[in-house]
Scaffold this motif. Structure first.
Motif, PDB file in Angstrom:
ATOM      1  N   ALA A 124       0.834  -1.207   0.000  1.00 20.82           N
ATOM      2  CA  ALA A 124       0.000   0.000   0.000  1.00 20.82           C
ATOM      3  C   ALA A 124       0.873   1.264   0.000  1.00 20.82           C
ATOM      4  O   ALA A 124       0.567   2.236  -0.695  1.00 20.82           O
ATOM      5  CB  ALA A 124      -0.937  -0.007   1.208  1.00 20.82           C
ATOM      6  N   PHE A 125       1.953   1.216   0.765  1.00 16.91           N
ATOM      7  CA  PHE A 125       2.888   2.338   0.821  1.00 16.91           C
ATOM      8  C   PHE A 125       3.515   2.573  -0.549  1.00 16.91           C
ATOM      9  O   PHE A 125       3.578   3.714  -1.034  1.00 16.91           O
ATOM     10  CB  PHE A 125       3.954   2.057   1.882  1.00 16.91           C
ATOM     11  N   ALA A 126       3.964   1.493  -1.207  1.00 17.24           N
ATOM     12  CA  ALA A 126       4.565   1.611  -2.539  1.00 17.24           C
ATOM     13  C   ALA A 126       3.551   2.181  -3.529  1.00 17.24           C
ATOM     14  O   ALA A 126       3.886   3.043  -4.358  1.00 17.24           O
ATOM     15  CB  ALA A 126       5.078   0.249  -3.013  1.00 17.24           C
ATOM     16  N   HIS A 127       2.308   1.718  -3.432  1.00 17.06           N
ATOM     17  CA  HIS A 127       1.255   2.230  -4.314  1.00 17.06           C
ATOM     18  C   HIS A 127       1.029   3.724  -4.060  1.00 17.06           C
ATOM     19  O   HIS A 127       0.901   4.516  -5.011  1.00 17.06           O
ATOM     20  CB  HIS A 127      -0.039   1.441  -4.102  1.00 17.06           C
ATOM     21  N   ALA A 128       0.986   4.111  -2.802  1.00 16.36           N
ATOM     22  CA  ALA A 128       0.780   5.525  -2.461  1.00 16.36           C
ATOM     23  C   ALA A 128       1.942   6.376  -2.984  1.00 16.36           C
ATOM     24  O   ALA A 128       1.722   7.469  -3.531  1.00 16.36           O
ATOM     25  CB  ALA A 128       0.627   5.694  -0.953  1.00 16.36           C
ATOM     26  N   LEU A 129       3.171   5.894  -2.856  1.00 14.32           N
ATOM     27  CA  LEU A 129       4.322   6.634  -3.364  1.00 14.32           C
ATOM     28  C   LEU A 129       4.263   6.785  -4.888  1.00 14.32           C
ATOM     29  O   LEU A 129       4.591   7.847  -5.429  1.00 14.32           O
ATOM     30  CB  LEU A 129       5.629   5.961  -2.953  1.00 14.32           C
ATOM     31  N   ASP A 130       3.835   5.718  -5.583  1.00 12.98           N
ATOM     32  CA  ASP A 130       3.682   5.804  -7.038  1.00 12.98           C
ATOM     33  C   ASP A 130       2.639   6.855  -7.403  1.00 12.98           C
ATOM     34  O   ASP A 130       2.826   7.636  -8.339  1.00 12.98           O
ATOM     35  CB  ASP A 130       3.274   4.443  -7.621  1.00 12.98           C
ATOM     36  N   ARG A 131       1.559   6.879  -6.661  1.00  8.86           N
ATOM     37  CA  ARG A 131       0.492   7.842  -6.926  1.00  8.86           C
ATOM     38  C   ARG A 131       0.975   9.269  -6.667  1.00  8.86           C
ATOM     39  O   ARG A 131       0.687  10.190  -7.440  1.00  8.86           O
ATOM     40  CB  ARG A 131      -0.723   7.520  -6.047  1.00  8.86           C
ATOM     41  N   ILE A 132       1.715   9.441  -5.588  1.00  3.13           N
ATOM     42  CA  ILE A 132       2.275  10.757  -5.267  1.00  3.13           C
ATOM     43  C   ILE A 132       3.211  11.206  -6.387  1.00  3.13           C
ATOM     44  O   ILE A 132       3.163  12.363  -6.823  1.00  3.13           O
ATOM     45  CB  ILE A 132       2.998  10.726  -3.902  1.00  3.13           C
ATOM     46  N   ALA A 133       4.061  10.301  -6.873  1.00  2.00           N
ATOM     47  CA  ALA A 133       4.982  10.635  -7.961  1.00  2.00           C
ATOM     48  C   ALA A 133       4.221  11.064  -9.212  1.00  2.00           C
ATOM     49  O   ALA A 133       4.595  12.042  -9.878  1.00  2.00           O
ATOM     50  CB  ALA A 133       5.897   9.443  -8.269  1.00  2.00           C
ATOM     51  N   THR A 134       3.158  10.346  -9.531  1.00  2.67           N
ATOM     52  CA  THR A 134       2.335  10.692 -10.690  1.00  2.67           C
ATOM     53  C   THR A 134       1.708  12.071 -10.510  1.00  2.67           C
ATOM     54  O   THR A 134       1.713  12.903 -11.426  1.00  2.67           O
ATOM     55  CB  THR A 134       1.240   9.625 -10.899  1.00  2.67           C
ATOM     56  N   ASN A 135       1.171  12.326  -9.333  1.00  5.21           N
ATOM     57  CA  ASN A 135       0.541  13.620  -9.050  1.00  5.21           C
ATOM     58  C   ASN A 135       1.551  14.765  -9.129  1.00  5.21           C
ATOM     59  O   ASN A 135       1.248  15.835  -9.676  1.00  5.21           O
ATOM     60  CB  ASN A 135      -0.124  13.609  -7.675  1.00  5.21           C
ATOM     61  N   LEU A 136       2.752  14.540  -8.576  1.00  6.97           N
ATOM     62  CA  LEU A 136       3.776  15.585  -8.615  1.00  6.97           C
ATOM     63  C   LEU A 136       4.243  15.852 -10.044  1.00  6.97           C
ATOM     64  O   LEU A 136       4.454  17.006 -10.425  1.00  6.97           O
ATOM     65  CB  LEU A 136       4.956  15.208  -7.718  1.00  6.97           C
ATOM     66  N   ALA A 137       4.396  14.799 -10.840  1.00  9.82           N
ATOM     67  CA  ALA A 137       4.800  14.976 -12.235  1.00  9.82           C
ATOM     68  C   ALA A 137       3.745  15.769 -13.003  1.00  9.82           C
ATOM     69  O   ALA A 137       4.070  16.653 -13.801  1.00  9.82           O
ATOM     70  CB  ALA A 137       5.044  13.616 -12.895  1.00  9.82           C
ATOM     71  N   ALA A 138       2.472  15.472 -12.752  1.00 10.63           N
ATOM     72  CA  ALA A 138       1.391  16.201 -13.420  1.00 10.63           C
ATOM     73  C   ALA A 138       1.386  17.663 -12.985  1.00 10.63           C
ATOM     74  O   ALA A 138       1.211  18.565 -13.819  1.00 10.63           O
ATOM     75  CB  ALA A 138       0.042  15.544 -13.120  1.00 10.63           C
ATOM     76  N   ALA A 139       1.570  17.912 -11.703  1.00 10.54           N
ATOM     77  CA  ALA A 139       1.597  19.289 -11.208  1.00 10.54           C
ATOM     78  C   ALA A 139       2.781  20.050 -11.793  1.00 10.54           C
ATOM     79  O   ALA A 139       2.662  21.222 -12.162  1.00 10.54           O
ATOM     80  CB  ALA A 139       1.662  19.297  -9.681  1.00 10.54           C
ATOM     81  N   ARG A 140       3.911  19.367 -11.906  1.00 13.65           N
ATOM     82  CA  ARG A 140       5.098  20.010 -12.471  1.00 13.65           C
ATOM     83  C   ARG A 140       4.892  20.339 -13.948  1.00 13.65           C
ATOM     84  O   ARG A 140       5.290  21.397 -14.417  1.00 13.65           O
ATOM     85  CB  ARG A 140       6.307  19.102 -12.285  1.00 13.65           C
TER      86      ARG A 140
END
Length: 147
Positions: A124-140
């Motif tokens: 679940a932690f790995a999934h959350a980190l992947d999601r955070i990375a995706t969100n940050l890339a989109a925001a960037r």
């Protein structure tokens, strides 16, 4: 709560980097040198600008790091066929052993970090980190377009 989570994430990242830096000293490496060697293994055949960006350091700082690693025989610069001015970085045969030892340090570090967290929580932690990375890339990307 959201701001506190951000602070904790940043603080944990800082602590993880500090502990990594301490653990790689036994190999005679600085943290940035070790991160570069691991990045070269993970992302081979890139130019120095790429690695400077990945390590979040200035290109001149990366050049100094590469100079030391090249002197030690662990890194090699080769001309970039697509750009005469650029250099592609490569691990040498000599560096393979040190990179294997670095991976061992990283694995032990993550085991220490995740101690007491079961397999389902880790997933679940790995999934959350992947999601955070995706969100940050989109925001960037949005910032780049609007910036």
């Amino acid at each position: 709560m959201i701001i506190e989570t951000g602070y904790r994430l940043a603080d944990n990242s800082r602590q993880l980097r500090r502990l990594f830096d301490e653990r790689v000293r036994c190999l005679g490496l600085t943290g940035p040198q070790a991160r570069l060697l691991l990045s070269l293994e993970r992302n081979p055949n890139e130019n120095q600008v790429f690695y400077a960006d990945r390590l979040e350091i200035e290109p001149i700082t990366l050049t100094r790091i590469v100079d030391r690693l090249e002197d030690a025989g662990w890194v090699e610069r080769r001309s970039d066929p697509a750009d005469r001015r650029a250099r592609i970085l490569h691990l040498t045969d000599k560096s393979r052993g040190i990179v294997t030892r670095l991976r061992g340090i990283v694995e032990a570090l993550f085991e220490d970090m995740l101690q007491g967290i079961d397999a389902a929580e880790r997933a679940a932690f790995a999934h959350a980190l992947d999601r955070i990375a995706t969100n940050l890339a989109a925001a960037r990307q949005t910032e780049t377009i609007n910036g």
